[in-house]
Design a protein around this motif. Sequence first.
Motif, short mmCIF file in Angstrom:
data_model
loop_
_atom_site.label_atom_id
_atom_site.label_comp_id
_atom_site.label_asym_id
_atom_site.label_seq_id
_atom_site.Cartn_x
_atom_site.Cartn_y
_atom_site.Cartn_z
N THR A 94 -5.36 -11.10 -66.89
CA THR A 94 -6.05 -9.96 -67.51
C THR A 94 -7.55 -10.04 -67.21
OG1 THR A 94 -6.57 -11.06 -69.59
CG2 THR A 94 -4.40 -9.99 -69.45
N ILE A 95 -8.24 -8.92 -67.44
CA ILE A 95 -9.69 -8.90 -67.20
C ILE A 95 -10.42 -9.91 -68.10
CG2 ILE A 95 -11.76 -7.44 -67.39
CD1 ILE A 95 -10.01 -5.16 -66.17
N PRO A 96 -10.13 -9.96 -69.41
CA PRO A 96 -10.81 -11.00 -70.22
C PRO A 96 -10.52 -12.42 -69.71
CG PRO A 96 -9.87 -9.33 -71.65
CD PRO A 96 -9.36 -9.04 -70.25
N GLU A 97 -9.29 -12.66 -69.22
CA GLU A 97 -8.95 -13.98 -68.67
C GLU A 97 -9.75 -14.29 -67.41
OE1 GLU A 97 -4.28 -14.24 -70.23
OE2 GLU A 97 -4.70 -13.60 -68.19
N ILE A 98 -9.92 -13.28 -66.55
CA ILE A 98 -10.72 -13.48 -65.33
C ILE A 98 -12.15 -13.88 -65.71
CG2 ILE A 98 -11.68 -12.43 -63.23
CD1 ILE A 98 -9.24 -10.44 -63.35
N PHE A 99 -12.73 -13.13 -66.64
CA PHE A 99 -14.10 -13.43 -67.07
C PHE A 99 -14.18 -14.85 -67.65
CE2 PHE A 99 -15.23 -9.07 -66.40
CZ PHE A 99 -16.60 -9.03 -66.37
N ALA A 100 -13.17 -15.22 -68.45
CA ALA A 100 -13.19 -16.53 -69.10
C ALA A 100 -12.97 -17.67 -68.11
CB ALA A 100 -12.14 -16.57 -70.20
N SER A 101 -12.04 -17.49 -67.17
CA SER A 101 -11.69 -18.61 -66.29
C SER A 101 -12.50 -18.65 -65.00
CB SER A 101 -10.20 -18.59 -65.96
OG SER A 101 -9.88 -17.44 -65.19
N GLU A 102 -12.83 -17.47 -64.45
CA GLU A 102 -13.50 -17.45 -63.14
C GLU A 102 -14.91 -16.86 -63.18
OE1 GLU A 102 -11.01 -16.38 -59.70
OE2 GLU A 102 -9.42 -15.97 -61.15
N GLY A 103 -15.23 -16.13 -64.25
CA GLY A 103 -16.57 -15.56 -64.37
C GLY A 103 -16.69 -14.16 -63.79
N GLU A 104 -17.85 -13.54 -64.05
CA GLU A 104 -18.06 -12.16 -63.64
C GLU A 104 -18.08 -11.99 -62.13
OE1 GLU A 104 -21.02 -8.29 -64.18
OE2 GLU A 104 -21.54 -10.14 -65.24
N ALA A 105 -18.65 -12.96 -61.40
CA ALA A 105 -18.74 -12.83 -59.93
C ALA A 105 -17.34 -12.71 -59.31
CB ALA A 105 -19.49 -14.01 -59.34
N ALA A 106 -16.41 -13.51 -59.79
CA ALA A 106 -15.03 -13.45 -59.28
C ALA A 106 -14.41 -12.10 -59.62
CB ALA A 106 -14.20 -14.59 -59.87
N PHE A 107 -14.67 -11.64 -60.84
CA PHE A 107 -14.16 -10.33 -61.25
C PHE A 107 -14.66 -9.24 -60.32
CE2 PHE A 107 -14.91 -6.33 -63.48
CZ PHE A 107 -13.60 -5.98 -63.79
N ARG A 108 -15.96 -9.27 -60.00
CA ARG A 108 -16.54 -8.24 -59.12
C ARG A 108 -15.92 -8.27 -57.73
NH1 ARG A 108 -17.77 -5.00 -62.74
NH2 ARG A 108 -19.15 -5.87 -64.31
N GLU A 109 -15.56 -9.45 -57.25
CA GLU A 109 -14.90 -9.56 -55.95
C GLU A 109 -13.49 -8.95 -56.01
OE1 GLU A 109 -14.09 -10.14 -52.02
OE2 GLU A 109 -16.07 -10.27 -52.96
N TYR A 110 -12.76 -9.22 -57.09
CA TYR A 110 -11.44 -8.60 -57.26
C TYR A 110 -11.59 -7.07 -57.31
CZ TYR A 110 -9.17 -13.05 -58.59
OH TYR A 110 -8.66 -14.32 -58.61
N GLU A 111 -12.62 -6.62 -58.01
CA GLU A 111 -12.87 -5.19 -58.15
C GLU A 111 -13.15 -4.56 -56.78
OE1 GLU A 111 -15.28 -2.78 -61.49
OE2 GLU A 111 -16.55 -4.12 -60.31
N PHE A 112 -13.93 -5.26 -55.95
CA PHE A 112 -14.23 -4.79 -54.60
C PHE A 112 -12.95 -4.70 -53.77
CE2 PHE A 112 -15.18 -6.20 -50.16
CZ PHE A 112 -15.72 -5.02 -49.72
N GLN A 113 -12.09 -5.72 -53.87
CA GLN A 113 -10.82 -5.71 -53.14
C GLN A 113 -9.96 -4.52 -53.59
OE1 GLN A 113 -10.36 -7.53 -50.58
NE2 GLN A 113 -12.07 -8.92 -50.93
N ALA A 114 -9.93 -4.28 -54.89
CA ALA A 114 -9.15 -3.16 -55.44
C ALA A 114 -9.70 -1.83 -54.92
CB ALA A 114 -9.20 -3.19 -56.97
N LEU A 115 -11.03 -1.71 -54.87
CA LEU A 115 -11.68 -0.49 -54.37
C LEU A 115 -11.31 -0.26 -52.90
CD1 LEU A 115 -13.80 1.81 -54.83
CD2 LEU A 115 -15.54 0.18 -54.07
N LYS A 116 -11.47 -1.30 -52.10
CA LYS A 116 -11.16 -1.18 -50.67
C LYS A 116 -9.71 -0.77 -50.44
CE LYS A 116 -11.79 -4.66 -48.15
NZ LYS A 116 -12.16 -5.94 -47.55
N GLN A 117 -8.84 -1.37 -51.21
CA GLN A 117 -7.40 -1.13 -51.09
C GLN A 117 -7.05 0.33 -51.41
OE1 GLN A 117 -5.20 -4.32 -53.09
NE2 GLN A 117 -3.95 -2.75 -54.04
#
Length: 170
Positions: free
Chosen positions: A42-65
């Motif tokens: 989940t998004i809160p889990e991503i923020f908790a385990s990997e941080g905002e930078a990792a979340f932004r990279e996932y978001e970029f991948q989702a956008l590109k896709q």
Amino acid sequence: MHMILIGFMGCGKTTIAHILGKQLNKKVIDLDAVIPELAGQTIPEIFASEGEAAFREYEFQALKQTLGEDVIIATGGGVVTYGKSYSTLIELKNRPVYFLNAPFEKLYKRIQQDENRPLGNQDIEKVRDLYQSRLGKYKALSDLEVSTLQTVEETASEIIAHMNRTNHGS
């Protein structure tokens, strides 16, 4: 032809995207729904385990896709803060980007109780700073700024009218 909705947390991107999807008979993709699929958490889990930078990279991948598809894309509020996502959005040609906005106090009120918004659950000054820091980017990327103080139907109508005027509808 697809369109992209940007704006701060609580501005109504997901809700308006679904109304536009119905009216224009287009599929709606909410990047915040794609990200957990990509990340396997989940998004809160991503923020908790990997941080905002990792979340932004996932978001970029989702956008590109999703950019290759004929859809309405509801982005996350912070998509504009990540260099690769911002560059991708600014380079879009003939794909309208709509900035949904409302006075900050209204937005803050809408997001306060939502546990799924790690960045929204902070004190009002922190969230206001976040809003201020993103405002210029939202404006720079958008073809039109639309107020979401009106009803969601009126907001959707304003977007459709703009599309028809500028031939983005074809």
